[in-house]
Design a protein around this motif. Structure first.
Motif, short mmCIF file in Angstrom:
data_model
loop_
_atom_site.label_atom_id
_atom_site.label_comp_id
_atom_site.label_asym_id
_atom_site.label_seq_id
_atom_site.Cartn_x
_atom_site.Cartn_y
_atom_site.Cartn_z
N ILE A 29 -13.79 -9.36 3.37
CA ILE A 29 -14.93 -9.21 2.50
C ILE A 29 -14.97 -9.05 1.12
CG2 ILE A 29 -16.47 -8.70 4.59
CD1 ILE A 29 -16.51 -5.75 3.75
N ARG A 30 -13.41 -8.19 0.67
CA ARG A 30 -13.48 -8.06 -0.50
C ARG A 30 -13.22 -9.14 -1.48
NH1 ARG A 30 -8.06 -6.34 1.30
NH2 ARG A 30 -8.84 -4.41 1.54
N TYR A 31 -13.02 -10.35 -0.79
CA TYR A 31 -12.56 -11.59 -1.65
C TYR A 31 -13.99 -12.47 -1.69
CZ TYR A 31 -8.11 -10.19 -0.28
OH TYR A 31 -6.94 -9.52 -0.22
N LEU A 56 -13.54 9.30 -1.61
CA LEU A 56 -13.03 8.29 -0.77
C LEU A 56 -13.13 7.18 -1.30
CD1 LEU A 56 -14.52 9.79 2.61
CD2 LEU A 56 -12.18 10.05 1.66
N GLU A 57 -14.45 6.81 -1.89
CA GLU A 57 -14.46 5.27 -2.31
C GLU A 57 -13.26 4.80 -3.46
OE1 GLU A 57 -15.16 1.61 -4.63
OE2 GLU A 57 -15.22 3.70 -5.38
N PRO A 58 -13.07 5.69 -4.39
CA PRO A 58 -12.04 5.38 -5.36
C PRO A 58 -10.52 5.57 -4.65
CG PRO A 58 -12.66 7.38 -6.01
CD PRO A 58 -13.81 6.89 -5.03
N THR A 59 -10.39 6.72 -3.89
CA THR A 59 -9.03 6.97 -3.71
C THR A 59 -8.45 5.94 -2.32
OG1 THR A 59 -9.85 8.78 -2.33
CG2 THR A 59 -8.95 9.31 -4.78
N MET A 86 10.29 -0.82 -15.22
CA MET A 86 11.23 0.43 -13.90
C MET A 86 11.46 0.11 -12.74
SD MET A 86 8.45 3.24 -15.40
CE MET A 86 8.77 4.73 -14.38
N VAL A 87 10.73 -1.24 -12.38
CA VAL A 87 10.89 -1.62 -10.99
C VAL A 87 12.16 -2.20 -10.94
CG1 VAL A 87 10.21 -3.66 -11.55
CG2 VAL A 87 9.87 -2.83 -9.04
N ALA A 88 13.11 -1.95 -9.82
CA ALA A 88 14.43 -2.31 -9.50
C ALA A 88 14.34 -3.81 -8.90
CB ALA A 88 15.09 -1.54 -8.42
N SER A 89 15.54 -4.34 -8.91
CA SER A 89 15.65 -5.51 -8.41
C SER A 89 15.11 -5.89 -6.99
CB SER A 89 17.23 -6.24 -8.66
OG SER A 89 17.54 -6.35 -9.92
N GLY A 90 14.54 -6.96 -6.72
CA GLY A 90 13.82 -6.89 -5.44
C GLY A 90 12.94 -5.89 -4.96
N GLY A 91 12.46 -5.09 -5.90
CA GLY A 91 11.53 -4.23 -5.78
C GLY A 91 9.94 -4.74 -5.92
N ARG A 92 8.85 -3.72 -5.69
CA ARG A 92 7.43 -4.22 -5.53
C ARG A 92 6.65 -3.39 -6.62
NH1 ARG A 92 10.34 -1.84 -1.84
NH2 ARG A 92 8.43 -0.94 -0.93
N VAL A 93 5.73 -4.10 -7.15
CA VAL A 93 4.71 -3.30 -8.19
C VAL A 93 3.50 -3.62 -7.73
CG1 VAL A 93 4.03 -3.30 -10.49
CG2 VAL A 93 6.27 -3.78 -10.40
N ALA A 94 2.68 -2.22 -7.69
CA ALA A 94 1.08 -2.70 -7.25
C ALA A 94 0.44 -2.24 -8.58
CB ALA A 94 0.80 -1.54 -6.26
N GLN A 95 -0.34 -3.19 -9.30
CA GLN A 95 -1.25 -2.90 -10.26
C GLN A 95 -2.55 -2.69 -9.75
OE1 GLN A 95 -0.22 -3.31 -13.46
NE2 GLN A 95 -2.26 -2.25 -13.80
N LEU A 96 -2.79 -1.21 -9.80
CA LEU A 96 -3.91 -0.70 -9.42
C LEU A 96 -4.92 -0.31 -10.37
CD1 LEU A 96 -5.27 0.68 -6.76
CD2 LEU A 96 -3.85 2.92 -7.14
N GLY A 97 -4.43 0.25 -11.63
CA GLY A 97 -5.10 0.38 -12.70
C GLY A 97 -5.69 -1.10 -13.43
N THR A 98 -6.76 -1.10 -13.82
CA THR A 98 -7.52 -2.66 -14.23
C THR A 98 -7.35 -2.35 -16.05
OG1 THR A 98 -8.97 -2.60 -12.49
CG2 THR A 98 -9.36 -4.02 -14.50
N SER A 148 -10.04 -2.52 -4.34
CA SER A 148 -10.69 -1.81 -3.60
C SER A 148 -9.86 -1.20 -2.43
CB SER A 148 -11.80 -2.85 -2.95
OG SER A 148 -12.47 -2.09 -1.80
N GLY A 149 -10.36 -0.25 -1.67
CA GLY A 149 -9.91 0.50 -0.37
C GLY A 149 -10.56 0.09 0.75
N ILE A 150 -11.32 -1.21 0.80
CA ILE A 150 -11.94 -1.45 1.90
C ILE A 150 -10.92 -1.64 3.08
CG2 ILE A 150 -13.30 -3.34 3.07
CD1 ILE A 150 -14.83 -3.75 0.42
#
Length: 360
Positions: free
Chosen positions: A105-107, A150-153, A245-257, A282-284
């Motif tokens: 539903i978030r999409y 709870l909604e933002p976190t 800062m992310v290492a090779s093969g690493g992952r980034v989460a873009q949580l801020g907008t 979202s955190g749905i």
């Protein structure tokens, strides 16, 4: 009933409006506490991209982070909900598109988000109607102040989950606001060595108080040093830093907008180091997990609350929200003075000094 009404930039009133009626499979909620975030500040001061892009227009009732008590039932709503403390997500979806039918539903391309996107009024009112499917029951072990967060976190839990963080990962969190401190607590609970970065001394002090390691800015030793990086501020500088800062093969989460296009974003570096980037919306789907983490003591949400303002001090609440030097990131409004467990959360009044800037 009383409702918060934004009628223009820096123009907010408490208006008398007709109360809503719950429809099929909806409940009527008496709102106790309302959380304010950077999105609300953008609406208040007129800087929001939603306003500039024509996705939202004055006047409207803001608010999308809330907790309250069910006081009325629409047709088909479970009678057991009557009198229950609840919080809920703010997405209102079409229910017909392929995403909705598949449970994503978030999409939904035709979604509204109360108080943010579309014509529906927000939660900044004494009474709110909410679909039963959006609700989470609040256990007695959670305060209303924690429930209002709870909604933002929940989005922070989503970010940690998307990165599949384990105890073997080195984790960096950029930004010690509401989202960043929640994400860092979740990652550390999973056994991952976690560092929070924030230039504000008060933010770092709060992080230390939560048992987190905190630094002002990344240094040379932080280049390509982290398996998982969570950008939780939306700052242009932090978005650029996440790539470094992310290492090779690493992952980034873009949580801020970020509120604008980020120049100098090193996409080539992501390719060369085979980095995966996740945009987190979202955190749905993560509310129940977050409630369990808060109940267990792994995540402290009450500690993130700077203060609770009365409904008749809205200008002071938004001024405090704009104060980038405040000790704690979250500002709440007590919508109904007869409700709301704010034990341990300091009350605020218009006498508070304010400054420019904002932290999520």
């Amino acid at each position: 009933m009383k409702a918060i009404l934004l009628t223009g930039p820096r123009t907010v009133t408490v208006a008398e409006v007709a109360p809503p009626e719950p429809g099929p499979d909806e409940v009527l909620v008496r709102v106790a506490l309302l959380g304010l975030c950077g999105t609300d500040l953008g609406f208040y001061d007129g800087s929001s991209n939603y306003l500039h892009d024509g996705l939202k227009s004055y006047p409207f009732v803001p608010g999308h982070e809330w907790v309250g008590t069910v006081t009325g039932l629409g047709p088909g709503a479970d009678p057991a909900l009557a009198g229950q403390r609840v919080a809920g997500h703010n997405f209102r979806t079409c229910g017909r598109c392929p995403h909705c039918r598949a449970g994503r539903i978030r999409y939904c391309p035709d979604r509204s988000e109360i108080g943010v996107l579309g014509p529906l009024p927000g939660a900044g009112a004494q009474l709110l109607t909410a679909p039963v499917s959006t609700l989470t029951r609040i256990p007695d072990t959670l305060s209303d102040t924690a429930a209002a967060l709870l909604e933002p976190t929940a989005a922070a839990v989503h970010a940690v989950d998307r990165l599949a963080v384990t105890s073997r990962d080195r984790v960096a969190v950029l930004g010690a606001g509401t989202l960043g401190l929640a994400a860092a607590q979740v990652a550390q609970h999973m056994g991952a060595p976690t560092v929070v970065f924030d230039p504000q001394p008060t933010a770092r002090e709060l992080a230390h108080g939560l048992g987190l390691r905190a630094e002002a800015v990344p240094g040379d030793a932080d280049e390509e040093a982290y398996d998982a990086v969570i950008e939780a501020s939306g700052s242009v500088a932090a978005v650029r830093s996440a790539v470094r800062m992310v290492a090779s093969g690493g992952r980034v989460a873009q949580l801020g907008t970020p509120h604008r296009t980020v120049d100098g974003f090193d996409a080539a570096g992501l390719v060369i180091r085979d980095v995966t980037v996740h945009g987190v919306l979202s955190g749905i789907g993560y509310w129940d997990r977050l409630v369990t983490l808060v109940e267990s003591g792994a995540v402290d949400l009450d500690a993130l609350v700077d203060g609770v303002f009365p409904l008749d001090d809205l200008d002071a609440a938004f001024a405090r929200l704009a104060d980038g030097g405040r000790a704690r990131p979250k500002v709440l409004v007590q919508v109904d003075p007869a409700l709301g467990d704010v034990t341990g959360a300091p009350a605020r009044t218009a006498s508070r000094d304010t400054a420019a800037g904002a932290r999520r």
